[in-house]
Design a protein around this motif. Structure first.
Motif, PDB file in Angstrom:
ATOM      1  N   GLY A 285      75.441 -56.077  -1.665  1.00 23.54           N
ATOM      2  CA  GLY A 285      76.915 -55.109  -1.639  1.00 23.54           C
ATOM      3  C   GLY A 285      75.242 -54.964  -0.137  1.00 23.54           C
ATOM      4  O   GLY A 285      76.250 -53.103   0.049  1.00 23.54           O
ATOM      5  N   GLY A 286      74.526 -55.209   0.130  1.00 20.61           N
ATOM      6  CA  GLY A 286      74.436 -54.446   1.318  1.00 20.61           C
ATOM      7  C   GLY A 286      72.721 -53.825   1.203  1.00 20.61           C
ATOM      8  O   GLY A 286      72.059 -53.712   1.716  1.00 20.61           O
ATOM      9  N   ALA A 287      72.628 -53.531  -0.042  1.00 19.74           N
ATOM     10  CA  ALA A 287      71.511 -53.035  -0.484  1.00 19.74           C
ATOM     11  C   ALA A 287      70.616 -52.834  -0.177  1.00 19.74           C
ATOM     12  O   ALA A 287      69.614 -52.688   0.261  1.00 19.74           O
ATOM     13  CB  ALA A 287      71.536 -52.181  -2.421  1.00 19.74           C
ATOM     14  N   TRP A 288      70.178 -54.315   0.117  1.00 12.52           N
ATOM     15  CA  TRP A 288      69.052 -54.833   0.089  1.00 12.52           C
ATOM     16  C   TRP A 288      69.054 -55.775   1.239  1.00 12.52           C
ATOM     17  O   TRP A 288      68.686 -57.603   1.051  1.00 12.52           O
ATOM     18  CB  TRP A 288      68.282 -55.735  -1.649  1.00 12.52           C
ATOM     19  CG  TRP A 288      68.175 -54.989  -2.784  1.00 12.52           C
ATOM     20  CD1 TRP A 288      67.421 -53.430  -2.768  1.00 12.52           C
ATOM     21  CD2 TRP A 288      67.770 -55.335  -3.871  1.00 12.52           C
ATOM     22  NE1 TRP A 288      67.331 -52.912  -3.926  1.00 12.52           N
ATOM     23  CE2 TRP A 288      66.985 -54.172  -4.980  1.00 12.52           C
ATOM     24  CE3 TRP A 288      67.284 -56.990  -4.475  1.00 12.52           C
ATOM     25  CZ2 TRP A 288      66.538 -54.357  -5.511  1.00 12.52           C
ATOM     26  CZ3 TRP A 288      66.634 -56.466  -5.492  1.00 12.52           C
ATOM     27  CH2 TRP A 288      66.442 -55.787  -6.256  1.00 12.52           C
ATOM     28  N   ASP A 289      69.186 -55.278   2.178  1.00 17.17           N
ATOM     29  CA  ASP A 289      69.440 -55.668   3.576  1.00 17.17           C
ATOM     30  C   ASP A 289      68.252 -55.996   4.507  1.00 17.17           C
ATOM     31  O   ASP A 289      68.029 -55.105   4.864  1.00 17.17           O
ATOM     32  CB  ASP A 289      70.666 -55.391   4.212  1.00 17.17           C
ATOM     33  CG  ASP A 289      71.141 -56.290   5.625  1.00 17.17           C
ATOM     34  OD1 ASP A 289      70.553 -56.719   5.917  1.00 17.17           O
ATOM     35  OD2 ASP A 289      72.120 -55.773   6.342  1.00 17.17           O
ATOM     36  N   ALA A 290      66.959 -56.779   4.786  1.00 12.79           N
ATOM     37  CA  ALA A 290      65.695 -56.191   4.874  1.00 12.79           C
ATOM     38  C   ALA A 290      65.767 -57.265   6.199  1.00 12.79           C
ATOM     39  O   ALA A 290      64.311 -56.495   6.993  1.00 12.79           O
ATOM     40  CB  ALA A 290      65.123 -56.591   3.806  1.00 12.79           C
ATOM     41  N   VAL A 291      66.543 -57.711   7.333  1.00 18.11           N
ATOM     42  CA  VAL A 291      65.850 -59.175   8.043  1.00 18.11           C
ATOM     43  C   VAL A 291      65.144 -57.992   9.048  1.00 18.11           C
ATOM     44  O   VAL A 291      64.605 -58.118   9.754  1.00 18.11           O
ATOM     45  CB  VAL A 291      66.313 -60.214   7.590  1.00 18.11           C
ATOM     46  CG1 VAL A 291      67.049 -60.685   9.524  1.00 18.11           C
ATOM     47  CG2 VAL A 291      66.712 -61.048   7.044  1.00 18.11           C
ATOM     48  N   ALA A 292      66.649 -57.342   9.402  1.00 14.41           N
ATOM     49  CA  ALA A 292      65.820 -56.962  11.229  1.00 14.41           C
ATOM     50  C   ALA A 292      65.199 -55.496  10.586  1.00 14.41           C
ATOM     51  O   ALA A 292      64.495 -55.132  12.077  1.00 14.41           O
ATOM     52  CB  ALA A 292      67.601 -55.749  11.014  1.00 14.41           C
ATOM     53  N   ALA A 293      64.627 -55.263   9.634  1.00 15.32           N
ATOM     54  CA  ALA A 293      63.631 -54.060   9.124  1.00 15.32           C
ATOM     55  C   ALA A 293      61.756 -54.404   9.541  1.00 15.32           C
ATOM     56  O   ALA A 293      61.873 -53.864   9.011  1.00 15.32           O
ATOM     57  CB  ALA A 293      64.177 -53.309   7.774  1.00 15.32           C
ATOM     58  N   VAL A 294      61.701 -55.543   9.555  1.00 14.36           N
ATOM     59  CA  VAL A 294      60.694 -56.502   8.918  1.00 14.36           C
ATOM     60  C   VAL A 294      60.186 -57.051  10.426  1.00 14.36           C
ATOM     61  O   VAL A 294      60.776 -58.038  10.628  1.00 14.36           O
ATOM     62  CB  VAL A 294      60.727 -57.605   7.791  1.00 14.36           C
ATOM     63  CG1 VAL A 294      58.980 -57.633   8.293  1.00 14.36           C
ATOM     64  CG2 VAL A 294      61.018 -56.804   6.399  1.00 14.36           C
ATOM     65  N   PRO A 295      58.921 -56.720  10.917  1.00 15.60           N
ATOM     66  CA  PRO A 295      59.270 -56.803  12.278  1.00 15.60           C
ATOM     67  C   PRO A 295      58.973 -58.433  12.620  1.00 15.60           C
ATOM     68  O   PRO A 295      58.679 -59.359  13.336  1.00 15.60           O
ATOM     69  CB  PRO A 295      57.312 -56.349  13.109  1.00 15.60           C
ATOM     70  CG  PRO A 295      57.879 -55.110  12.166  1.00 15.60           C
ATOM     71  CD  PRO A 295      58.600 -55.368  10.440  1.00 15.60           C
ATOM     72  N   ALA A 296      58.120 -58.781  11.593  1.00 17.10           N
ATOM     73  CA  ALA A 296      58.134 -60.512  11.950  1.00 17.10           C
ATOM     74  C   ALA A 296      59.037 -61.589  11.142  1.00 17.10           C
ATOM     75  O   ALA A 296      58.648 -62.803  11.577  1.00 17.10           O
ATOM     76  CB  ALA A 296      56.518 -60.715  10.578  1.00 17.10           C
ATOM     77  N   LEU A 297      59.816 -61.275  10.585  1.00 12.49           N
ATOM     78  CA  LEU A 297      61.173 -61.991  10.128  1.00 12.49           C
ATOM     79  C   LEU A 297      61.581 -61.614  12.017  1.00 12.49           C
ATOM     80  O   LEU A 297      62.044 -63.065  12.490  1.00 12.49           O
ATOM     81  CB  LEU A 297      61.766 -60.928   9.746  1.00 12.49           C
ATOM     82  CG  LEU A 297      61.581 -61.689   7.948  1.00 12.49           C
ATOM     83  CD1 LEU A 297      62.150 -60.660   7.258  1.00 12.49           C
ATOM     84  CD2 LEU A 297      61.772 -62.935   7.558  1.00 12.49           C
ATOM     85  N   ARG A 298      61.461 -60.539  12.455  1.00 18.34           N
ATOM     86  CA  ARG A 298      62.696 -60.448  14.136  1.00 18.34           C
ATOM     87  C   ARG A 298      61.716 -61.671  14.652  1.00 18.34           C
ATOM     88  O   ARG A 298      62.444 -61.624  15.607  1.00 18.34           O
ATOM     89  CB  ARG A 298      62.088 -59.141  14.387  1.00 18.34           C
ATOM     90  CG  ARG A 298      63.248 -57.954  13.581  1.00 18.34           C
ATOM     91  CD  ARG A 298      63.868 -56.528  14.252  1.00 18.34           C
ATOM     92  NE  ARG A 298      62.411 -56.055  14.887  1.00 18.34           N
ATOM     93  CZ  ARG A 298      61.233 -55.314  14.089  1.00 18.34           C
ATOM     94  NH1 ARG A 298      62.106 -54.907  12.991  1.00 18.34           N
ATOM     95  NH2 ARG A 298      59.837 -54.941  14.597  1.00 18.34           N
ATOM     96  N   GLU A 299      60.545 -61.463  14.576  1.00 21.11           N
ATOM     97  CA  GLU A 299      59.775 -62.602  15.429  1.00 21.11           C
ATOM     98  C   GLU A 299      59.552 -63.934  15.794  1.00 21.11           C
ATOM     99  O   GLU A 299      59.821 -65.193  16.286  1.00 21.11           O
ATOM    100  CB  GLU A 299      58.190 -61.928  15.586  1.00 21.11           C
ATOM    101  CG  GLU A 299      58.076 -60.715  16.410  1.00 21.11           C
ATOM    102  CD  GLU A 299      58.228 -60.940  17.299  1.00 21.11           C
ATOM    103  OE1 GLU A 299      57.901 -62.144  18.372  1.00 21.11           O
ATOM    104  OE2 GLU A 299      58.877 -60.056  17.746  1.00 21.11           O
ATOM    105  N   THR A 300      59.991 -63.743  14.075  1.00 13.36           N
ATOM    106  CA  THR A 300      59.991 -65.435  14.033  1.00 13.36           C
ATOM    107  C   THR A 300      61.523 -66.126  14.047  1.00 13.36           C
ATOM    108  O   THR A 300      61.505 -67.211  14.335  1.00 13.36           O
ATOM    109  CB  THR A 300      59.877 -65.307  12.802  1.00 13.36           C
ATOM    110  OG1 THR A 300      59.311 -67.551  11.807  1.00 13.36           O
ATOM    111  CG2 THR A 300      61.026 -65.744  11.300  1.00 13.36           C
ATOM    112  N   VAL A 301      62.379 -65.159  14.311  1.00 11.75           N
ATOM    113  CA  VAL A 301      63.688 -65.535  15.012  1.00 11.75           C
ATOM    114  C   VAL A 301      63.971 -66.465  16.140  1.00 11.75           C
ATOM    115  O   VAL A 301      64.726 -67.095  16.932  1.00 11.75           O
ATOM    116  CB  VAL A 301      64.898 -64.411  14.525  1.00 11.75           C
ATOM    117  CG1 VAL A 301      65.963 -65.197  15.569  1.00 11.75           C
ATOM    118  CG2 VAL A 301      65.148 -64.390  13.473  1.00 11.75           C
TER     119      VAL A 301
END
Length: 638
Positions: A285-301
């Motif tokens: 329900g959105g409680a564990w929504d972490a993609v935007a908060a992790v810099p390496a994930l933002r960069e790998t996009v």
């Protein structure tokens, strides 16, 4: 439930550990409506659904692809693994087509779904024989049903069954009571129990080494637990372990988001992690929504569009092809780009959303197909709003893999693009390629990395570097004293330096360490892209300087296209429409050509009938300059 930070505390734990989550119930935990939601299933994208349903109807009641013992055992005989795996893939694609047809209202295809599910339940093993450790454990050449091996294949099957149960479970209960119970039994025996009971699976990464298996398998286990595990405590335990496992992968992602396995493996590595986290965010329900908060994930996009050369061509390092299949799960990249706010990545993905063409296919798996169908922003994306190549940066420097990509200007594939690689020779899916160079003309590689042939048992065995495409001898690097580069992390680039401005981009490195001791006291390579200045076009210069190189030394350049040479000059007409390229070196340096005929479709489908290696012999000197330019277009007035 709480995030299990005791299992592993990485970037995801930092975001999620303090957020209590409640899992959505079985049957509603995956982000796709079930077939009972007729409003959704009756209004799906017709261009996507129609060919899938037509194919499902055509093949219904025809013989299914079969997984045979003789095909499974071949990997331990002549090394062939592809024959068995292709039968597995064909069966799963057919089942996915039947699921979509049945879910859209074709009730007759429910029997086809049941047949496919039953065959998977009866199949002795879900793992791919090339991965199973039964040979090492017992000497057997066929899987041990008492010791299931949890690999990519098993993960793909249990993930597919989970999506089937989620979408069609109620209808299967009506017509085939007991079938869902059988699926749950097989999921428990083949996946859940091995996952919980054996925590030394190499792909978990307990030793700190993680690769694309980690998010691929953990993502499928996560989906399966959400859809097929009815014991709440056990379900939470599996979800928590899968989330912690993905956290290990995310923790290992470099700050620049680069994937040492290359662009082609991004889709089954970092992309799998992004997709799993998308499911996890929905299920909690959105409680564990972490993609935007992790810099390496933002960069790998950003990694896919940073790897784009032009058209269908991408930077191919490690085992990736230079012209990978166009049918990728672009919707997953589009979704992740929206989540992190990367407009260039979103435009790159949207360029593959062609109105009137399918939004996704079954080739990448049922879960990926269904997720695309349930993403209205992807379905509404329009390639016409994304100008061609607008996402291309002028310069890309990825320090974690020591890869430089440089082109004349941002937003265009025109002219010469150069790629230079440092790194070391123990990367995931490694090729011995320290110091290698790729040059593309108008986005089409001319100085190339061959890629890899069809996988066999040898590919990931002790004789991997007997395969010619893996050797430095068939990359654009020196062969010092007749010696190729060595295998292992110690064989690496040193003294790496890069620079870029509006006039040029350059990459310098010391290569001697990449070769066996004594090959040369020093070998310094400098690669420079000079950008157009209004009077001349872009040019690439490769300067090699060395000391005390052993006799029998050549500087090698691997070429794709129609190659003609004369002293000090080579002309290459690329394999697809692009300006011809001229390579020059001192006429006094003798050259020879080595032609490699290609009979493996993994190579010939990309490069055509052959690749040509230009060998420049340099025993009589201690430096060499090679220049690369596009051939002037004589039809254009100067």
């Amino acid at each position: 439930m709480k995030w299990n930070a005791r299992e592993f505390a990485g970037p995801l734990a930092e975001v999620c550990a303090d957020a209590a989550a409640e899992l959505r119930a079985v049957g509603s935990a995956l982000p796709v409506p079930p077939a009972s939601d007729r409003h959704f299933w009756a209004a799906l994208d017709a261009a996507t659904i129609a060919p899938i349903v037509a194919a499902a109807r055509t093949e219904a009641r025809t013989p299914w692809p079969q997984t045979l013992a003789s095909a499974a055992a071949r990997v331990h005989g002549d090394g062939d693994r592809d024959g068995y795996e292709q039968q597995v893939f064909a069966r799963q694609r057919r089942l996915s087509r039947a699921v979509v047809a049945a879910a859209t209202g074709d009730d007759d295809l429910l029997d086809e779904v049941a047949d496919g599910v039953w065959m998977l339940a009866e199949q002795s093993t879900w793992s791919w024989p090339a991965h199973d450790d039964v040979r090492e454990r017992s000497g057997a050449v066929l899987a041990d049903v008492a010791a299931p091996y949890l690999d990519l294949g098993a993960g793909e099957v249990v993930g597919q069954l989970a999506w089937i149960d989620h979408v069609l479970g109620d209808r299967l209960d009506e017509r085939y009571p007991g079938l869902r119970a059988r699926v749950r039994h097989e999921a428990e025996v083949r996946v859940f129990s091995p996952f919980l009971d054996r925590r030394d699976w190499h792909w978990i990464g307990l030793d700190g080494h993680v690769h694309n298996w980690n998010p691929w398998i953990h993502g499928n286990v996560l989906v399966a637990a959400l859809a097929l595990q009815d014991d709440p405590a056990r379900r939470e335990r599996i979800v928590a372990l899968a989330a912690a496992g993905i956290d290990r992968y995310v923790a290992a992602l470099p700050a620049d988001g680069a994937i040492d396995e290359g662009y082609a493996y991004w889709w089954n590595g970092a992309c799998r992690a992004l997709e799993a986290l998308d499911v996890l965010a929905f299920a909690t329900g959105g409680a564990w929504d972490a993609v935007a908060a992790v810099p390496a994930l933002r960069e790998t996009v950003a990694f896919p569009h940073r790897s784009h050369l032009g058209g269908p061509w991408y930077v191919n390092l490690a085992d990736g092809p230079a012209r990978p299949p166009a049918d990728q799960p672009w919707h997953a990249l589009h979704r992740a780009a929206r989540a992190v706010g990367d407009d260039d990545a979103r435009r790159h993905a949207a360029s593959h959303r062609v109105p009137g063409a399918p939004a996704a296919t079954e080739d990448a798996g049922l879960g990926r197909l269904l997720r695309a169908l349930a993403d209205p922003a992807w379905l509404a994306a329009d390639a016409e709003t994304s100008p061609p190549d607008s996402w291309m940066p002028r310069d890309v420097w990825l320090p974690s893999t020591q890869v430089l990509v440089a082109r004349p200007a941002a937003g265009s594939a025109s002219g010469l693009t150069v790629v230079v690689k440092g790194g070391h020779n123990d990367e995931n899916h490694n090729h011995n390629d320290v110091g290698s160079v790729i040059v593309a003309s108008d986005g089409v590689p001319v100085v190339v990395d061959a890629g890899r042939p069809t996988y066999t048992k040898q590919t990931f065995g002790p004789r991997r570097y007997d395969i010619w495409t893996m050797q430095s001898s068939w990359h654009s690097v020196p062969e010092i004293g007749g010696l190729p580069q060595g295998v292992g992390r110690a064989f690496a680039a040193a003294d790496v330096e890069t620079a870029a401005d509006g006039r040029a981009a350059s990459f310098g490195l010391e290569l001697a360490r990449a070769y066996p001791a004594g090959a040369a006291a020093s070998w310094h390579r400098s690669v420079r892209l000079d950008r157009p200045d209004g009077e001349t076009g872009a040019s690439v210069t490769i300067d090699d300087r060395w000391r005390d190189a052993a006799p029998g030394t050549t500087v090698r350049v691997l070429l794709a296209g129609d190659v003609t040479t004369e002293p000090g000059r080579a002309r290459i007409v690329p394999v697809s429409a692009a300006a011809p390229v001229v390579i020059r070196w001192p006429e006094s340096a003798r050259h020879t050509l080595a032609v490699r005929e290609l009979d493996d479709p993994m190579l010939s489908d990309v490069w055509g009938e052959r690749l040509t290696r230009l060998d420049i012999h340099v025993d009589d000197r201690d430096e060499l300059r090679v220049t690369i330019e596009q051939e002037p277009n004589e039809d254009v007035p100067s």
